[in-house]
Structure formats: structure tokens, C-alpha cells
Design a protein around this motif. Sequence first.
Motif, PDB file in Angstrom:
ATOM      1  N   TYR A 555     122.169   0.089  54.606  1.00  0.00           N
ATOM      2  CA  TYR A 555     121.180  -0.558  53.749  1.00  0.00           C
ATOM      3  C   TYR A 555     120.608   0.490  52.794  1.00  0.00           C
ATOM      4  O   TYR A 555     120.393   1.645  53.167  1.00  0.00           O
ATOM      5  N   CYS A 556     120.340   0.075  51.558  1.00  0.00           N
ATOM      6  CA  CYS A 556     119.841   1.015  50.553  1.00  0.00           C
ATOM      7  C   CYS A 556     118.718   0.372  49.743  1.00  0.00           C
ATOM      8  O   CYS A 556     118.919  -0.691  49.131  1.00  0.00           O
ATOM      9  N   ILE A 557     117.558   1.000  49.730  1.00  0.00           N
ATOM     10  CA  ILE A 557     116.426   0.467  48.975  1.00  0.00           C
ATOM     11  C   ILE A 557     116.732   0.458  47.484  1.00  0.00           C
ATOM     12  O   ILE A 557     116.393  -0.494  46.770  1.00  0.00           O
ATOM     13  N   ARG A 558     117.385   1.500  46.987  1.00  0.00           N
ATOM     14  CA  ARG A 558     117.746   1.521  45.554  1.00  0.00           C
ATOM     15  C   ARG A 558     118.620   0.321  45.197  1.00  0.00           C
ATOM     16  O   ARG A 558     118.386  -0.346  44.182  1.00  0.00           O
ATOM     17  N   ARG A 559     119.614   0.070  45.995  1.00  0.00           N
ATOM     18  CA  ARG A 559     120.494  -1.068  45.717  1.00  0.00           C
ATOM     19  C   ARG A 559     119.707  -2.368  45.768  1.00  0.00           C
ATOM     20  O   ARG A 559     119.898  -3.264  44.940  1.00  0.00           O
ATOM     21  N   GLU A 560     118.787  -2.466  46.727  1.00  0.00           N
ATOM     22  CA  GLU A 560     118.042  -3.701  46.923  1.00  0.00           C
ATOM     23  C   GLU A 560     117.107  -4.001  45.755  1.00  0.00           C
ATOM     24  O   GLU A 560     116.865  -5.166  45.434  1.00  0.00           O
ATOM     25  N   ILE A 561     116.579  -2.966  45.089  1.00  0.00           N
ATOM     26  CA  ILE A 561     115.643  -3.192  43.972  1.00  0.00           C
ATOM     27  C   ILE A 561     116.317  -3.039  42.601  1.00  0.00           C
ATOM     28  O   ILE A 561     115.646  -2.994  41.569  1.00  0.00           O
ATOM     29  N   GLY A 562     117.656  -2.962  42.598  1.00  0.00           N
ATOM     30  CA  GLY A 562     118.381  -2.882  41.333  1.00  0.00           C
ATOM     31  C   GLY A 562     118.371  -1.513  40.693  1.00  0.00           C
ATOM     32  O   GLY A 562     118.494  -1.399  39.470  1.00  0.00           O
ATOM     33  N   ARG A 566     124.617   4.473  41.018  1.00  0.00           N
ATOM     34  CA  ARG A 566     125.906   4.297  40.352  1.00  0.00           C
ATOM     35  C   ARG A 566     125.795   3.428  39.102  1.00  0.00           C
ATOM     36  O   ARG A 566     126.769   3.250  38.383  1.00  0.00           O
ATOM     37  N   GLU A 567     124.611   2.868  38.877  1.00  0.00           N
ATOM     38  CA  GLU A 567     124.471   1.885  37.802  1.00  0.00           C
ATOM     39  C   GLU A 567     123.356   2.225  36.807  1.00  0.00           C
ATOM     40  O   GLU A 567     122.586   1.376  36.397  1.00  0.00           O
ATOM     41  N   GLU A 587     117.152   9.882  50.823  1.00  0.00           N
ATOM     42  CA  GLU A 587     118.320  10.638  50.357  1.00  0.00           C
ATOM     43  C   GLU A 587     119.487   9.668  50.266  1.00  0.00           C
ATOM     44  O   GLU A 587     119.703   8.865  51.178  1.00  0.00           O
ATOM     45  N   PHE A 588     120.232   9.737  49.182  1.00  0.00           N
ATOM     46  CA  PHE A 588     121.279   8.745  48.930  1.00  0.00           C
ATOM     47  C   PHE A 588     122.650   9.416  48.915  1.00  0.00           C
ATOM     48  O   PHE A 588     122.906  10.317  48.114  1.00  0.00           O
ATOM     49  N   ASP A 589     123.497   8.977  49.828  1.00  0.00           N
ATOM     50  CA  ASP A 589     124.862   9.483  49.941  1.00  0.00           C
ATOM     51  C   ASP A 589     125.789   8.445  49.311  1.00  0.00           C
ATOM     52  O   ASP A 589     126.296   7.547  49.986  1.00  0.00           O
ATOM     53  N   CYS A 590     125.972   8.569  48.006  1.00  0.00           N
ATOM     54  CA  CYS A 590     126.748   7.550  47.287  1.00  0.00           C
ATOM     55  C   CYS A 590     128.223   7.568  47.671  1.00  0.00           C
ATOM     56  O   CYS A 590     128.893   6.542  47.578  1.00  0.00           O
ATOM     57  N   ALA A 591     128.721   8.721  48.097  1.00  0.00           N
ATOM     58  CA  ALA A 591     130.131   8.795  48.487  1.00  0.00           C
ATOM     59  C   ALA A 591     130.421   7.882  49.677  1.00  0.00           C
ATOM     60  O   ALA A 591     131.495   7.285  49.768  1.00  0.00           O
TER      61      ALA A 591
END
Length: 602
Positions: A555-562, A566-567, A587-591
Motif C-alpha cells: 500500500y502506498c499513500i502517494r499512490r492513494e492520493i494521486g 512515477r507520475e 520512504e518509497f521503493d518504486c523499484a
Amino acid sequence: MKNVELLAPAKDYLSAVAAVDSGADAVYIGGARFGARQAAGNDVGEIARVADYAHRFGVRVHATLNTLLWDSELEDAEAQARELIAAGVDALIVQDMALRRMNLPVELHASTQVSVRTPAMARFLGEAGFARVILERALSLDEIRAVCAATDAEVECFVHGAICVGYSGRCFLSRSVSGRSGNRGACSQPCRLPWDLTDGAGYTYLKSRHLLSVRDMNLSQRIGDLLDAGVTSFKIEGRLKDVNYIRNVVAAYRQAVDQALAARPGLRRSSVGESIPDFAPDPSKSFTRGESQFFFDGRRAGVASFDTPKSVGERIGRVAQVGPKGFRLERPADLAPGDGICFVRDGELVGTRVNAAEGPRVEPNRMDGIAPGTEIFRNYDHRFNKLLSASRMRRAIPVTALVEVTASGIRLVFTDCEGISAEVGRAAEFAAAKNPDANAAAVRSQAARSGDTIFAVGGVEVVGGERFVPASLVAELRREGLDKLLQARAARPRSHRILPENPAARYPSPTVTAEENVTNRLAEAFYRDHGVQHVEPPLELAPSFEGRCVMRSAYCIRREIGECLRERPRLQGDLYIEHGAQRYRLEFDCAHCEMKLIAAEK
């Protein structure tokens, strides 16, 4: 034929009976200690009662012994394990590898607390003697399929209920906040608290939102996909839920699993007995934070429940107009007096009761906060729960009967759907019946009465119906015969996969990390014997968590709030979540498409 299992939670004996009667093929229940739900512990006598009832239907009992163990607890844990085995449990669900080293005469299942997320880990556990692996809830269908293909162990996955936002068994958030540890059965659920999202320097992006609270899982429409992937056990979460929840949700999934099995002739359910509910099962009418398939189709936004961690229930509709005593919905709703309704006001869930309702018009107990545009949910359906509480649903095993009457005796044979038979008889002289057809019909009717037993006699063949047999004698033989059949079922040997530990099995990594928590000497020996060269000190026993990762999550808070990195997100720099004195850097591990919580200085 491959067996498929619907696995239900049981808080206690009454919950277990409700689960069995509603159609579960297995139940899981906690012992007195060392279970991941301290509030759902049971003594050995209670579990023996559960096993006795469940085994009548071929239903298995799995006992949870899935906390981490200290060296000082190993003797007590082994003693409890052996008591549970003597009580009749069919499997132990374990997290700590020390239990693998105790030479226990029971089937072992690797708990979701082991955090099985990769084919390599599933393969290793199968080779190390675990009959089953229970998957982490964040896996996608593709990942589940790959795990199933990699191991000879059975694969179990959660299909319904609450979701841990962090990887199970790898979360230390509760431990870092309160000292209460999820790995020790005492999670304080800080993930359900309101948190602020900040830049760490005084600016707040989101205030007092439930940033780590995710919706509940409902995969009832994906059972067929999971069967095709190779999953053989479908697990419902909820060992702290009430009996009505168990009845409703288990009955709903019984229907879903049976429907999927009907289209797959190579599969069959693992227990017997027909459960016909006297209500229309509907999981949305039991406790739910809102339904989600989580990351079953890949990682995506829309799985969070920022407004509330509480049960919202089913959506009823949107308010069109308000008046001094009530409101009007945009369309008619099936509400009734006594129903509980709720809505979100200023970021918090507010609830009230319905006093009166007709069509779209509703008069609640309180109107505070209800305005045009408010979305209304029903989190308590009074009529439905009344039906559940009054339910007399029972589970019955199909049985056929043969009655043979001769001039010198009578013989009655009952045979159940698995071919198990019981025979009773009497030596006596029987004269010719005045009305053979009526006599045969009376014998047939009497032999078919199963009463309050677990059997349903569906077909009775009468041979020699031209001889008169007193109804009282047939009734006496029927009671004896069905009791004898019950004893015959109880005496059957149960099938288990008690597997040896293969010393050649290699752990997928040369290192066991701190988050994998080796907390006793037996667990350390287990890993070293399987090729591990370095065992890090367990994070569970860390004196301080500052600067340490206390949660990893799909789960990722960044993804959840847009604001996915990566975007081209607008939010730059570090992000923090804060609640009172508690502060964690994100901390975000995009890989790997993961988020980590790093404990910051207080």
C-alpha cells in the motif's frame, strides 16, 4: 479428486458451531496462549468440544499457535501444542520455526505471519515440512498463481475480512507506538488511527485522516480465479467477530465456493453436509469498512478508507432534501425503524438510528450534520440481524435407508453420502399386514425421521412391507441406527499430511533479516541448518526503533492520493505521517512498488 476447503474463524465454541452449521469445511481457533489474537483464546477443553462437533461432518480444526516465542517460552509452547493435538486439532498454524523443531505429530501450516510473498519462500517451506502455506494478503492473482506453481504445499489465502496494511508478521508499528506487539498477539492497531500527512517541517498536507486504514477484502466473485490458480483453502478473517457475522459471511462464501466447484469437476469440497440458510446471505450487511479486492488485480489506488476505520456497511443513497425531522433520499430505500445509518461529517463517521422510513423519506433519531448531498450508509440492518439471530439453519449429512422385514426379524441399514454404513436389527415374528401399501408407507415415513440428528434421510427402500411392523419398533431402530452411524463416522481415521523436515531444503537467502524475527535458539538452529549464514538480531527485541523501518507495505499513500513518484507528482521532498508524539518518515521503493515507515525521533 482434489479437495477444496472453506476455512472460517471461530472465537469460541458457539462461533465454531455457527461456522460448521453454515457450511465451513474447516475452522481455525486460538488456544489459551501464543495465538495472534490474545482476545480470542480458548482452553483445551473448549477446543476438544469444537473438534468433536466439527469432525462429525469431516470438518477440520486448525489451532493458531502463531506468535513469536522466547527461549523461556519454548517448553510451555510445546506443552500447549501437544495438549491441542490430544484435543483433536488437525493442524497447527505457526509463525515461529521453533515449532517445526519440536517433532510434533500434527500437520503444520505456515501462518500468514510468516509473510509468504514469493515462490521461493513457498517452495522452501513446503520442502521444510509445512503441509500448507498461508499467503500474505497483498498478493495479486499473478503472484498467487506463481506461488502455487512453485510448491507442493497446499496454498491458503484470505478472501474476506480485515486487511493488515503492512506485510503480516513484518509490521512493528504497534510495537513502536505502544509496546504492544502484533507478533505477540497484542496489536493495538495504530494503523486505524487518524494521522497527519506533513512535510516534517511544519506544513500539513492532510489533517487527521485515517491514512493507513484500508477497506476490507471481499473476493467472493474471484473464487473461480483462485481455484484455477491452484489455491485450495479460502480463509475468512474474523476471530473477534460475533456469531451473526460468522453465519452470514460463511453462508455467503459457501454459496460462492459451491458455485465455482460446480464448474470444475476435478475439484470437490473437503467436508460433507448440506447447509441451507433460512435467510439470504449478504456480506455487505455484516461488519465492513467498505469492500475491496485490494491488490488482487495489481497495485492501484482506491483501497484506502481515509474517513473512518469503522464499519460503514452498505451504501443506501444520497440525501436530496432535508427537513426539520427528516430527509429525503434521491431514490427510495429499503430502510426500516431500528436500522443504524451513518455518514461522514468533517472527516468523521457519525451514526444514528432510523425512527421511521417510507420509500425515499427517512426520519432519523438525530439530524445533526445531515445536509443535501450527504451519502448515507446502513451499518446495522435491524430486520436482517433479527433473522440471523433467530436462524435455525442446521447442517445435515444425506443418508439413505434400507428396511428389510421377514417373518422372523427386521433389519435397518443407514448409509451416508460417503458410503459409511450402520446396521441394526431385531429378531421377532411379524404377521401379514392388513394393508401392505399403507404399512410400507408408514415404515418408510418412520425410518425417514431424522429429528435433531446431523442426518437427513432422503430415501428409504422397504423390502417386505407386506408384513406388519409396529411404528414404535421402527422408531427405536432408527434412533439406534443413526446413533451407530454417528459413532462410525467419529471412528473413521482422519487424513493428515504430517511431513518430515527435509534437511536438504535451502532457505532462499544466506541472511535472515531483523524483520524476520528469530527470537529463540530453536528457530536459529532451524535457519542455520537450512543454509543461512547470518541471522540478524530480531527487530522485535530492538531497544529503540528510531531510524528503523517499522512497516513495509504494498500500500502506498502517494499512490492513494494521486502523487505517485512515477507520475510527475506535485508533492516533492520527504513526507511524514504524525499522530501526537509519533512521527514516521515515508520512504518509497518504486523499484518494488512498496512504501516503508521509518520511525523518526520523537
